[in-house]
Motif scaffolding. Structure first.
Motif, PDB file in Angstrom:
ATOM      1  N   THR A   1       8.664  21.684   4.930  1.00  0.00           N
ATOM      2  CA  THR A   1       8.766  22.973   4.258  1.00  0.00           C
ATOM      3  C   THR A   1       9.655  23.924   5.064  1.00  0.00           C
ATOM      4  O   THR A   1       9.957  23.662   6.232  1.00  0.00           O
ATOM      5  CB  THR A   1       7.387  23.640   4.065  1.00  0.00           C
ATOM      6  N   SER A   2       9.998  25.027   4.446  1.00  0.00           N
ATOM      7  CA  SER A   2      10.782  26.051   5.146  1.00  0.00           C
ATOM      8  C   SER A   2       9.966  26.749   6.229  1.00  0.00           C
ATOM      9  O   SER A   2      10.502  27.507   7.030  1.00  0.00           O
ATOM     10  CB  SER A   2      11.327  27.077   4.146  1.00  0.00           C
ATOM     11  N   LYS A   3       8.666  26.474   6.305  1.00  0.00           N
ATOM     12  CA  LYS A   3       7.787  27.041   7.340  1.00  0.00           C
ATOM     13  C   LYS A   3       7.383  26.010   8.395  1.00  0.00           C
ATOM     14  O   LYS A   3       6.673  26.348   9.337  1.00  0.00           O
ATOM     15  CB  LYS A   3       6.513  27.613   6.702  1.00  0.00           C
ATOM     16  N   GLY A   4       7.804  24.751   8.221  1.00  0.00           N
ATOM     17  CA  GLY A   4       7.417  23.695   9.151  1.00  0.00           C
ATOM     18  C   GLY A   4       6.903  22.477   8.401  1.00  0.00           C
ATOM     19  O   GLY A   4       6.878  22.454   7.171  1.00  0.00           O
ATOM     20  N   ASP A   5       6.490  21.477   9.159  1.00  0.00           N
ATOM     21  CA  ASP A   5       6.060  20.205   8.571  1.00  0.00           C
ATOM     22  C   ASP A   5       4.542  20.091   8.517  1.00  0.00           C
ATOM     23  O   ASP A   5       3.832  20.541   9.428  1.00  0.00           O
ATOM     24  CB  ASP A   5       6.608  19.027   9.383  1.00  0.00           C
ATOM     25  N   ILE A   6       4.081  19.445   7.438  1.00  0.00           N
ATOM     26  CA  ILE A   6       2.650  19.150   7.252  1.00  0.00           C
ATOM     27  C   ILE A   6       2.536  17.646   7.048  1.00  0.00           C
ATOM     28  O   ILE A   6       3.212  17.083   6.179  1.00  0.00           O
ATOM     29  CB  ILE A   6       2.079  19.883   6.025  1.00  0.00           C
ATOM     30  N   VAL A   7       1.699  16.983   7.840  1.00  0.00           N
ATOM     31  CA  VAL A   7       1.464  15.548   7.702  1.00  0.00           C
ATOM     32  C   VAL A   7       0.071  15.350   7.112  1.00  0.00           C
ATOM     33  O   VAL A   7      -0.888  16.014   7.525  1.00  0.00           O
ATOM     34  CB  VAL A   7       1.593  14.822   9.062  1.00  0.00           C
ATOM     35  N   LEU A   8      -0.009  14.463   6.127  1.00  0.00           N
ATOM     36  CA  LEU A   8      -1.286  14.195   5.474  1.00  0.00           C
ATOM     37  C   LEU A   8      -1.535  12.700   5.359  1.00  0.00           C
ATOM     38  O   LEU A   8      -0.590  11.921   5.179  1.00  0.00           O
ATOM     39  CB  LEU A   8      -1.314  14.775   4.055  1.00  0.00           C
ATOM     40  N   GLU A   9      -2.796  12.305   5.435  1.00  0.00           N
ATOM     41  CA  GLU A   9      -3.220  10.954   5.074  1.00  0.00           C
ATOM     42  C   GLU A   9      -3.657  11.022   3.626  1.00  0.00           C
ATOM     43  O   GLU A   9      -4.430  11.908   3.247  1.00  0.00           O
ATOM     44  CB  GLU A   9      -4.380  10.486   5.953  1.00  0.00           C
ATOM     45  N   LEU A  10      -3.167  10.090   2.803  1.00  0.00           N
ATOM     46  CA  LEU A  10      -3.584  10.019   1.402  1.00  0.00           C
ATOM     47  C   LEU A  10      -4.660   8.948   1.270  1.00  0.00           C
ATOM     48  O   LEU A  10      -4.504   7.838   1.780  1.00  0.00           O
ATOM     49  CB  LEU A  10      -2.387   9.689   0.500  1.00  0.00           C
ATOM     50  N   TYR A  11      -5.740   9.275   0.566  1.00  0.00           N
ATOM     51  CA  TYR A  11      -6.895   8.375   0.460  1.00  0.00           C
ATOM     52  C   TYR A  11      -6.745   7.412  -0.715  1.00  0.00           C
ATOM     53  O   TYR A  11      -7.398   7.540  -1.741  1.00  0.00           O
ATOM     54  CB  TYR A  11      -8.181   9.186   0.350  1.00  0.00           C
ATOM     55  N   GLN A  12      -5.885   6.424  -0.513  1.00  0.00           N
ATOM     56  CA  GLN A  12      -5.651   5.386  -1.524  1.00  0.00           C
ATOM     57  C   GLN A  12      -6.958   4.683  -1.877  1.00  0.00           C
ATOM     58  O   GLN A  12      -7.171   4.304  -3.032  1.00  0.00           O
ATOM     59  CB  GLN A  12      -4.642   4.370  -0.970  1.00  0.00           C
ATOM     60  N   ASP A  13      -7.827   4.533  -0.891  1.00  0.00           N
ATOM     61  CA  ASP A  13      -9.091   3.837  -1.106  1.00  0.00           C
ATOM     62  C   ASP A  13     -10.065   4.627  -1.979  1.00  0.00           C
ATOM     63  O   ASP A  13     -10.875   4.041  -2.681  1.00  0.00           O
ATOM     64  CB  ASP A  13      -9.744   3.498   0.247  1.00  0.00           C
ATOM     65  N   LYS A  14      -9.969   5.960  -1.979  1.00  0.00           N
ATOM     66  CA  LYS A  14     -10.902   6.806  -2.739  1.00  0.00           C
ATOM     67  C   LYS A  14     -10.309   7.350  -4.036  1.00  0.00           C
ATOM     68  O   LYS A  14     -11.036   7.695  -4.954  1.00  0.00           O
ATOM     69  CB  LYS A  14     -11.346   7.998  -1.881  1.00  0.00           C
ATOM     70  N   ALA A  15      -8.985   7.495  -4.077  1.00  0.00           N
ATOM     71  CA  ALA A  15      -8.322   8.091  -5.255  1.00  0.00           C
ATOM     72  C   ALA A  15      -7.051   7.309  -5.589  1.00  0.00           C
ATOM     73  O   ALA A  15      -5.947   7.841  -5.523  1.00  0.00           O
ATOM     74  CB  ALA A  15      -8.009   9.557  -4.967  1.00  0.00           C
ATOM     75  N   PRO A  16      -7.198   6.034  -5.959  1.00  0.00           N
ATOM     76  CA  PRO A  16      -6.015   5.180  -6.150  1.00  0.00           C
ATOM     77  C   PRO A  16      -5.076   5.644  -7.259  1.00  0.00           C
ATOM     78  O   PRO A  16      -3.854   5.584  -7.101  1.00  0.00           O
ATOM     79  CB  PRO A  16      -6.604   3.801  -6.465  1.00  0.00           C
ATOM     80  N   ILE A  17      -5.595   6.134  -8.362  1.00  0.00           N
ATOM     81  CA  ILE A  17      -4.749   6.596  -9.470  1.00  0.00           C
ATOM     82  C   ILE A  17      -3.944   7.814  -9.031  1.00  0.00           C
ATOM     83  O   ILE A  17      -2.733   7.903  -9.259  1.00  0.00           O
ATOM     84  CB  ILE A  17      -5.596   6.927 -10.713  1.00  0.00           C
ATOM     85  N   THR A  18      -4.615   8.750  -8.386  1.00  0.00           N
ATOM     86  CA  THR A  18      -3.979   9.993  -7.947  1.00  0.00           C
ATOM     87  C   THR A  18      -2.921   9.721  -6.886  1.00  0.00           C
ATOM     88  O   THR A  18      -1.815  10.267  -6.945  1.00  0.00           O
ATOM     89  CB  THR A  18      -5.041  10.978  -7.429  1.00  0.00           C
ATOM     90  N   VAL A  19      -3.254   8.890  -5.915  1.00  0.00           N
ATOM     91  CA  VAL A  19      -2.305   8.574  -4.845  1.00  0.00           C
ATOM     92  C   VAL A  19      -1.095   7.834  -5.412  1.00  0.00           C
ATOM     93  O   VAL A  19       0.053   8.156  -5.080  1.00  0.00           O
ATOM     94  CB  VAL A  19      -2.979   7.786  -3.704  1.00  0.00           C
ATOM     95  N   ASP A  20      -1.322   6.866  -6.292  1.00  0.00           N
ATOM     96  CA  ASP A  20      -0.194   6.144  -6.902  1.00  0.00           C
ATOM     97  C   ASP A  20       0.714   7.104  -7.662  1.00  0.00           C
ATOM     98  O   ASP A  20       1.942   7.003  -7.599  1.00  0.00           O
ATOM     99  CB  ASP A  20      -0.691   5.039  -7.836  1.00  0.00           C
ATOM    100  N   ASN A  21       0.112   8.053  -8.379  1.00  0.00           N
ATOM    101  CA  ASN A  21       0.878   9.059  -9.117  1.00  0.00           C
ATOM    102  C   ASN A  21       1.728   9.898  -8.151  1.00  0.00           C
ATOM    103  O   ASN A  21       2.922  10.096  -8.366  1.00  0.00           O
ATOM    104  CB  ASN A  21      -0.088   9.953  -9.899  1.00  0.00           C
ATOM    105  N   PHE A  22       1.110  10.373  -7.077  1.00  0.00           N
ATOM    106  CA  PHE A  22       1.809  11.218  -6.109  1.00  0.00           C
ATOM    107  C   PHE A  22       2.948  10.450  -5.444  1.00  0.00           C
ATOM    108  O   PHE A  22       4.058  10.963  -5.281  1.00  0.00           O
ATOM    109  CB  PHE A  22       0.813  11.744  -5.077  1.00  0.00           C
ATOM    110  N   LEU A  23       2.674   9.192  -5.079  1.00  0.00           N
ATOM    111  CA  LEU A  23       3.703   8.368  -4.449  1.00  0.00           C
ATOM    112  C   LEU A  23       4.862   8.083  -5.411  1.00  0.00           C
ATOM    113  O   LEU A  23       6.019   7.983  -4.976  1.00  0.00           O
ATOM    114  CB  LEU A  23       3.100   7.052  -3.937  1.00  0.00           C
ATOM    115  N   ALA A  24       4.576   7.981  -6.699  1.00  0.00           N
ATOM    116  CA  ALA A  24       5.646   7.775  -7.685  1.00  0.00           C
ATOM    117  C   ALA A  24       6.591   8.976  -7.704  1.00  0.00           C
ATOM    118  O   ALA A  24       7.819   8.809  -7.740  1.00  0.00           O
ATOM    119  CB  ALA A  24       5.053   7.536  -9.077  1.00  0.00           C
ATOM    120  N   TYR A  25       6.040  10.192  -7.646  1.00  0.00           N
ATOM    121  CA  TYR A  25       6.893  11.390  -7.580  1.00  0.00           C
ATOM    122  C   TYR A  25       7.707  11.408  -6.277  1.00  0.00           C
ATOM    123  O   TYR A  25       8.871  11.788  -6.277  1.00  0.00           O
ATOM    124  CB  TYR A  25       6.061  12.665  -7.687  1.00  0.00           C
ATOM    125  N   ILE A  26       7.075  11.007  -5.183  1.00  0.00           N
ATOM    126  CA  ILE A  26       7.793  10.954  -3.900  1.00  0.00           C
ATOM    127  C   ILE A  26       8.947   9.957  -3.996  1.00  0.00           C
ATOM    128  O   ILE A  26      10.068  10.243  -3.570  1.00  0.00           O
ATOM    129  CB  ILE A  26       6.836  10.594  -2.741  1.00  0.00           C
TER     130      ILE A  26
END
Length: 193
Positions: free
Chosen positions: A33-58
């Motif tokens: 971001t313009s304010k710095g970096d944010i690192v996140l772990e995505l919980y593929q094991d708990k939210a597979p549909i949501t994570v797959d969707n987010f990764l598709a946009y990435i």
């Protein structure tokens, strides 16, 4: 089959299990971001549909030069849906709400933004700036699906949450728009080392 012949087969099976476990690790992403970096772990094991969707946009590089367009300190920072000219960005099909996955909207977690319809999330997300358990399953009908957590850069979330906000003619009705844009330069998957 005697024991001597069985041992190599058992060892091979164990090694396969360890290999599958290593491959199934949750992905990590970096939001630059313009304010710095944010690192996140995505919980593929708990939210597979949501994570797959987010990764598709990435994978589509669909977050490049988008905005954190809604910022409320002590609540959350929301982004991913608008370009720098405040035009709404194209979306893929909405996804099923996974808010019943047992994860809570606690400080530093990332969740999907949606309309009043439970299964309406597409690309917009928010990072909780505080513990917002009122957004969990049942609080607002179906709740808001948490799908990851900040592992580095919570101070960047704090900095974004504390920017000056107001209104803009480009987004009629919006009250919590940063007066100086907070740009999401990119979101990328961090390659495993």
């Amino acid at each position: 089959m005697n024991l001597r012949n069985l041992i190599p087969s058992l060892l091979l099976m164990l090694l396969s299990c360890f290999s599958l476990t290593a491959q199934a690790a949750n992905p990590e992403i970096k939001i630059e971001t313009s304010k710095g970096d944010i690192v996140l772990e995505l919980y593929q094991d708990k939210a597979p549909i949501t994570v797959d969707n987010f990764l598709a946009y990435i994978k589509q590089d669909a977050f490049k030069n988008s905005l954190f367009h809604r910022v409320i300190p002590g609540f959350m920072i929301q982004g991913g849906g608008f370009a720098q000219d405040y035009q709404r960005l194209a979306t893929n099909a909405p996804i099923k709400n996974e808010a019943s996955n047992g994860l809570s909207n606690s400080r530093g977690t990332i969740a999907m933004a949606r309309t009043n319809a439970p299964d309406s999330a597409t690309r917009q997300f928010f990072i909780n700036h505080a513990n917002n358990t009122n957004l969990d399953q049942g609080a607002f009908g179906a709740g808001y699906a948490v799908f990851g957590k900040v592992t580095s850069g919570i101070e960047v979330v704090d900095a974004i949450a504390n920017v000056a906000t107001g209104t803009t003619a480009a987004m009629p009705g919006a009250r919590d728009v940063p007066t100086n844009q907070v740009v999401i330069k990119s979101i990328q998957v961090i390659e495993a080392k």
